[in-house]
Write a protein that holds these residues in place. Structure first.
Motif, PDB file in Angstrom:
ATOM      1  N   CYS A 190      -0.328   3.742  -2.584  1.00  0.00           N
ATOM      2  CA  CYS A 190      -1.769   3.744  -2.808  1.00  0.00           C
ATOM      3  C   CYS A 190      -2.314   5.161  -2.954  1.00  0.00           C
ATOM      4  O   CYS A 190      -1.645   6.146  -2.637  1.00  0.00           O
ATOM      5  CB  CYS A 190      -2.488   3.019  -1.676  1.00  0.00           C
ATOM      6  SG  CYS A 190      -2.447   3.899  -0.116  1.00  0.00           S
ATOM      7  N   CYS A 191      -3.516   5.229  -3.425  1.00  0.00           N
ATOM      8  CA  CYS A 191      -4.265   6.494  -3.482  1.00  0.00           C
ATOM      9  C   CYS A 191      -3.512   7.577  -4.260  1.00  0.00           C
ATOM     10  O   CYS A 191      -3.415   8.725  -3.806  1.00  0.00           O
ATOM     11  CB  CYS A 191      -4.602   6.970  -2.076  1.00  0.00           C
ATOM     12  SG  CYS A 191      -5.571   5.771  -1.133  1.00  0.00           S
ATOM     13  N   ARG A 222      -0.674   9.212  -2.342  1.00  0.00           N
ATOM     14  CA  ARG A 222      -1.077   9.941  -1.128  1.00  0.00           C
ATOM     15  C   ARG A 222      -1.435   8.919  -0.043  1.00  0.00           C
ATOM     16  O   ARG A 222      -2.603   8.671   0.231  1.00  0.00           O
ATOM     17  CB  ARG A 222      -2.252  10.861  -1.434  1.00  0.00           C
ATOM     18  CG  ARG A 222      -1.856  11.949  -2.442  1.00  0.00           C
ATOM     19  CD  ARG A 222      -2.969  12.885  -2.791  1.00  0.00           C
ATOM     20  NE  ARG A 222      -3.561  13.484  -1.600  1.00  0.00           N
ATOM     21  CZ  ARG A 222      -4.828  13.894  -1.559  1.00  0.00           C
ATOM     22  NH1 ARG A 222      -5.600  13.780  -2.603  1.00  0.00           N
ATOM     23  NH2 ARG A 222      -5.306  14.423  -0.442  1.00  0.00           N
ATOM     24  N   PRO A 223      -0.415   8.300   0.563  1.00  0.00           N
ATOM     25  CA  PRO A 223      -0.674   7.230   1.522  1.00  0.00           C
ATOM     26  C   PRO A 223      -1.492   7.652   2.735  1.00  0.00           C
ATOM     27  O   PRO A 223      -2.107   6.817   3.386  1.00  0.00           O
ATOM     28  CB  PRO A 223       0.725   6.767   1.937  1.00  0.00           C
ATOM     29  CG  PRO A 223       1.625   7.880   1.571  1.00  0.00           C
ATOM     30  CD  PRO A 223       0.986   8.606   0.412  1.00  0.00           C
ATOM     31  N   GLU A 224      -1.542   8.937   3.027  1.00  0.00           N
ATOM     32  CA  GLU A 224      -2.348   9.382   4.167  1.00  0.00           C
ATOM     33  C   GLU A 224      -3.830   9.068   3.965  1.00  0.00           C
ATOM     34  O   GLU A 224      -4.581   8.898   4.929  1.00  0.00           O
ATOM     35  CB  GLU A 224      -2.135  10.880   4.442  1.00  0.00           C
ATOM     36  CG  GLU A 224      -2.702  11.826   3.399  1.00  0.00           C
ATOM     37  CD  GLU A 224      -1.825  12.051   2.164  1.00  0.00           C
ATOM     38  OE1 GLU A 224      -2.229  12.846   1.309  1.00  0.00           O
ATOM     39  OE2 GLU A 224      -0.744  11.438   2.063  1.00  0.00           O
ATOM     40  N   LEU A 225      -4.259   8.954   2.711  1.00  0.00           N
ATOM     41  CA  LEU A 225      -5.648   8.592   2.436  1.00  0.00           C
ATOM     42  C   LEU A 225      -5.937   7.141   2.818  1.00  0.00           C
ATOM     43  O   LEU A 225      -7.069   6.799   3.119  1.00  0.00           O
ATOM     44  CB  LEU A 225      -5.986   8.821   0.961  1.00  0.00           C
ATOM     45  CG  LEU A 225      -5.900  10.264   0.474  1.00  0.00           C
ATOM     46  CD1 LEU A 225      -6.157  10.331  -1.021  1.00  0.00           C
ATOM     47  CD2 LEU A 225      -6.881  11.144   1.233  1.00  0.00           C
ATOM     48  N   CYS A 226      -4.908   6.300   2.802  1.00  0.00           N
ATOM     49  CA  CYS A 226      -5.059   4.893   3.142  1.00  0.00           C
ATOM     50  C   CYS A 226      -4.834   4.626   4.628  1.00  0.00           C
ATOM     51  O   CYS A 226      -5.044   3.515   5.088  1.00  0.00           O
ATOM     52  CB  CYS A 226      -4.078   4.042   2.344  1.00  0.00           C
ATOM     53  SG  CYS A 226      -4.305   4.181   0.569  1.00  0.00           S
ATOM     54  N   GLN A 227      -4.391   5.614   5.353  1.00  0.00           N
ATOM     55  CA  GLN A 227      -4.050   5.407   6.759  1.00  0.00           C
ATOM     56  C   GLN A 227      -5.189   4.817   7.572  1.00  0.00           C
ATOM     57  O   GLN A 227      -4.957   3.921   8.385  1.00  0.00           O
ATOM     58  CB  GLN A 227      -3.547   6.705   7.392  1.00  0.00           C
ATOM     59  CG  GLN A 227      -2.839   6.478   8.712  1.00  0.00           C
ATOM     60  CD  GLN A 227      -1.634   5.543   8.574  1.00  0.00           C
ATOM     61  OE1 GLN A 227      -0.777   5.750   7.721  1.00  0.00           O
ATOM     62  NE2 GLN A 227      -1.590   4.519   9.390  1.00  0.00           N
ATOM     63  N   LEU A 248      -7.385   2.660   6.684  1.00  0.00           N
ATOM     64  CA  LEU A 248      -7.396   1.228   6.389  1.00  0.00           C
ATOM     65  C   LEU A 248      -6.219   0.532   7.055  1.00  0.00           C
ATOM     66  O   LEU A 248      -6.380  -0.526   7.677  1.00  0.00           O
ATOM     67  CB  LEU A 248      -7.355   0.986   4.876  1.00  0.00           C
ATOM     68  CG  LEU A 248      -7.225  -0.469   4.440  1.00  0.00           C
ATOM     69  CD1 LEU A 248      -8.414  -1.287   4.916  1.00  0.00           C
ATOM     70  CD2 LEU A 248      -7.067  -0.560   2.943  1.00  0.00           C
ATOM     71  N   LEU A 249      -5.043   1.123   6.967  1.00  0.00           N
ATOM     72  CA  LEU A 249      -3.880   0.543   7.609  1.00  0.00           C
ATOM     73  C   LEU A 249      -4.063   0.447   9.118  1.00  0.00           C
ATOM     74  O   LEU A 249      -3.688  -0.552   9.728  1.00  0.00           O
ATOM     75  CB  LEU A 249      -2.618   1.351   7.281  1.00  0.00           C
ATOM     76  CG  LEU A 249      -2.149   1.277   5.832  1.00  0.00           C
ATOM     77  CD1 LEU A 249      -1.009   2.258   5.602  1.00  0.00           C
ATOM     78  CD2 LEU A 249      -1.720  -0.121   5.484  1.00  0.00           C
ATOM     79  N   MET A 292       0.793  -1.225   0.000  1.00  0.00           N
ATOM     80  CA  MET A 292       0.000   0.000   0.000  1.00  0.00           C
ATOM     81  C   MET A 292       0.828   1.279   0.000  1.00  0.00           C
ATOM     82  O   MET A 292       0.266   2.371   0.051  1.00  0.00           O
ATOM     83  CB  MET A 292      -0.938  -0.027   1.205  1.00  0.00           C
ATOM     84  CG  MET A 292      -1.882  -1.212   1.147  1.00  0.00           C
ATOM     85  SD  MET A 292      -3.165  -1.153   2.386  1.00  0.00           S
ATOM     86  CE  MET A 292      -4.149   0.184   1.730  1.00  0.00           C
ATOM     87  N   GLU A 293       2.143   1.179  -0.113  1.00  0.00           N
ATOM     88  CA  GLU A 293       2.959   2.381   0.025  1.00  0.00           C
ATOM     89  C   GLU A 293       2.709   3.420  -1.053  1.00  0.00           C
ATOM     90  O   GLU A 293       2.929   4.609  -0.836  1.00  0.00           O
ATOM     91  CB  GLU A 293       4.440   2.044   0.116  1.00  0.00           C
ATOM     92  CG  GLU A 293       5.058   1.529  -1.152  1.00  0.00           C
ATOM     93  CD  GLU A 293       6.500   1.095  -0.951  1.00  0.00           C
ATOM     94  OE1 GLU A 293       7.199   0.978  -1.962  1.00  0.00           O
ATOM     95  OE2 GLU A 293       6.923   0.865   0.185  1.00  0.00           O
TER      96      GLU A 293
END
Length: 110
Positions: free
Chosen positions: A91-92, A95-100, A102-103, A88-89
């Motif tokens: 993802c989005c 903009r990995p903060e959008l996936c945070q 989920l993580l 997921m690094e």
């Protein structure tokens, strides 16, 4: 986690028994399981189980702890988080903060 370790983890998980071992050890949680217990639970012979445990250990998905003459195995949650993070690094749209969220949901504090 780097690409080579991720590939090793995916290769390890692509075999049915090894996938079952990882899932069983995740379920066992912080208690872990002895190699013999894992083999009995999955109906796998000792020598076959030993080979599978070695592959999973090298892939960073499980870890072991010697207890006297026996070895107890645990799911390596840091390795799991690393693998999920690798996936997921980017993802989005980078903009990995959008996936945070989920993580945060899939990573347990174990």
């Amino acid at each position: 986690m780097d690409k080579q370790l991720a590939l090793s983890a995916f290769a390890a998980l692509s075999q049915s028994t090894r996938l079952d071992v990882v899932r069983l050890l995740i379920k066992a949680g912080s208690d872990g399981m002895f190699a013999g217990e894992i083999g009995e639970a999955l109906d796998v012979r000792q020598n076959t189980m030993s080979a599978n445990l070695s592959i999973l250990t090298r892939a960073g998905l499980i870890r072991s702890e010697r207890q006297g003459r026996a070895v107890r195995y645990f799911a390596d949650m840091n390795g799991m988080r690393g693998l999920l993070g690798f996936l997921m690094e980017d993802c989005c749209g980078g903009r990995p903060e959008l996936c945070q969220p989920l993580l945060n949901e899939i990573s347990c504090p174990c």
